[in-house]
Enzyme design. Structure first.
Site, PDB file in Angstrom:
ATOM      1  N   ASP A 105       0.869 -10.786   8.060  1.00 35.99           N
ATOM      2  CA  ASP A 105       0.271  -9.678   7.323  1.00 35.99           C
ATOM      3  C   ASP A 105      -0.752 -10.242   6.324  1.00 35.99           C
ATOM      4  O   ASP A 105      -1.644 -10.992   6.733  1.00 35.99           O
ATOM      5  CB  ASP A 105       1.383  -8.850   6.659  1.00 35.99           C
ATOM      6  CG  ASP A 105       0.896  -7.589   5.997  1.00 35.99           C
ATOM      7  OD1 ASP A 105       0.630  -6.605   6.707  1.00 35.99           O
ATOM      8  OD2 ASP A 105       0.766  -7.582   4.760  1.00 35.99           O
ATOM      9  N   HIS A 302       5.069  -4.307  13.771  1.00 42.47           N
ATOM     10  CA  HIS A 302       4.418  -5.119  12.752  1.00 42.47           C
ATOM     11  C   HIS A 302       5.330  -6.171  12.135  1.00 42.47           C
ATOM     12  O   HIS A 302       4.868  -7.258  11.774  1.00 42.47           O
ATOM     13  CB  HIS A 302       3.882  -4.212  11.655  1.00 42.47           C
ATOM     14  CG  HIS A 302       3.081  -4.935  10.620  1.00 42.47           C
ATOM     15  ND1 HIS A 302       1.881  -5.558  10.905  1.00 42.47           N
ATOM     16  CD2 HIS A 302       3.302  -5.163   9.293  1.00 42.47           C
ATOM     17  CE1 HIS A 302       1.393  -6.120   9.807  1.00 42.47           C
ATOM     18  NE2 HIS A 302       2.247  -5.901   8.825  1.00 42.47           N
TER      19      HIS A 302
END
Length: 324
Positions: A105, A302
């Site tokens: 991320d 994610h």
């Protein structure tokens, strides 16, 4: 054999910042950089895997997260300052030897930028979820506003100081539960629509999850909630408030290649890649990363290092063991 219970915790002073550092094992350094809204804890399983493979696994809380001090000003979260922090941390950990660098991320963004700016300090790079994007001709917020127009987008919502952090600080469990989901997690309908004209924040636009994914234990959620009750959300959001400044500061590197071996791990259902295939990602990144491997995990989202822990650990070990 090491377990997560063997992870030790210290406070280091890094570029003047009191920094919480988790570590495990002995050997060459594997440095883990977390994203938002995370902290060192997201890497605990990967730390164990690499420590048992002969690495010294190190995972800090980045500035403004967890138990690490926040930086004084929003502008301090720019790429130069954060790379200086990572450089001093790395040198403290490895004595200046090049390390295996791992990011997810915002941590992936930080690691892409760090490797471009300090290639001599990275022997191998593993990034997750966020690919290396070309440096555009227009600033990121300009492009985002052109694309989303009158629709809500969280990175634009984050640009106004004091707003998003007030929403999340008031309900840290609400935002974390809403974000820490798998792609197939069932949700209630959102209570807010897409238009920014109706006001409101992000939690109401995400839809309350109807169940907790199996990879998110009660213990883990409690740890993250406690971490954000301690730090607040402002520090992490301030990284987003430097998107345009980072774009300006990285202009000299727009054609620079990353020459070390790189492994990119991503879930096929990660919203960050917007449906891109493995071949499309390879094509987009290979010009600037000649030695690139991509592993795309079907159906995963994610939070890949938690959602697909065993597969991520296996890929990490295979890549790390190949290191010279």
């Amino acid at each position: 054999m090491f377990t997560a219970k063997d992870i030790t915790h210290e406070t280091w002073k890094v570029t003047g910042v009191h920094t919480h550092v988790a570590s495990l094992g002995q050997g060459p350094v594997a440095l883990f950089i977390h994203g938002w809204p995370e902290c060192w804890f997201t890497w605990r399983h990967q730390m164990v895997a690499l420590a048992n493979a002969g690495y010294r696994a190190i995972a800090p809380d980045m500035p403004g997260f967890g138990q690490t001090e926040a930086l004084p000003n929003i502008a301090d979260y720019n790429v130069v300052r954060i790379c200086d922090f990572m450089r001093e941390l790395l040198i403290e950990a490895s004595g200046g030897a090049a390390v295996l660098l791992i990011g997810h991320d915002w941590g992936a963004i930080n690691c892409w930028q760090f490797t471009l700016r300090h290639p001599d300090l990275v022997s191998r790079l593993v990034n997750m979820s966020v690919p290396l994007h070309p440096i555009a001709d227009q600033s990121p917020t300009t492009l985002l506003r052109e694309h989303f127009k009158d629709n809500f987008f969280y990175q634009l919502y984050f640009q106004q100081p004091g707003v998003a952090e007030a929403e999340f600080d008031a309900d840290p469990e609400g935002i974390l539960r809403a974000l820490y989901c798998s792609p197939n997690t069932p949700r209630d309908p959102p209570v807010l629509g897409r238009s920014i004209d109706e006001g409101g924040g992000w939690i109401g636009r995400l839809g309350k999850p109807q169940e907790q994914p199996s990879w998110l234990t009660d213990e883990a959620l409690a740890y993250y909630v406690a971490a954000y009750r301690h730090s607040g959300f402002a520090g992490g959001i301030n990284y987003y408030r430097n998107l345009d400044e980072n774009w300006r500061l990285m202009q000299p590197y727009r054609d620079t290649q990353i020459t070390c071996p790189v492994l990119f791990l991503v879930g096929s259902a990660d919203s960050v890649i917007r449906g891109a295939s493995k071949a499309q990602l390879q094509n987009r990144m290979s010009r600037r990363i000649p030695d690139l491997q991509i592993l795309m995990l079907p159906g995963k989202g994610h939070w890949i290092q938690s959602e697909a822990c065993a597969q991520v650990n296996a890929a990490l070990l295979e890549f790390a063991v190949a290191a010279p």
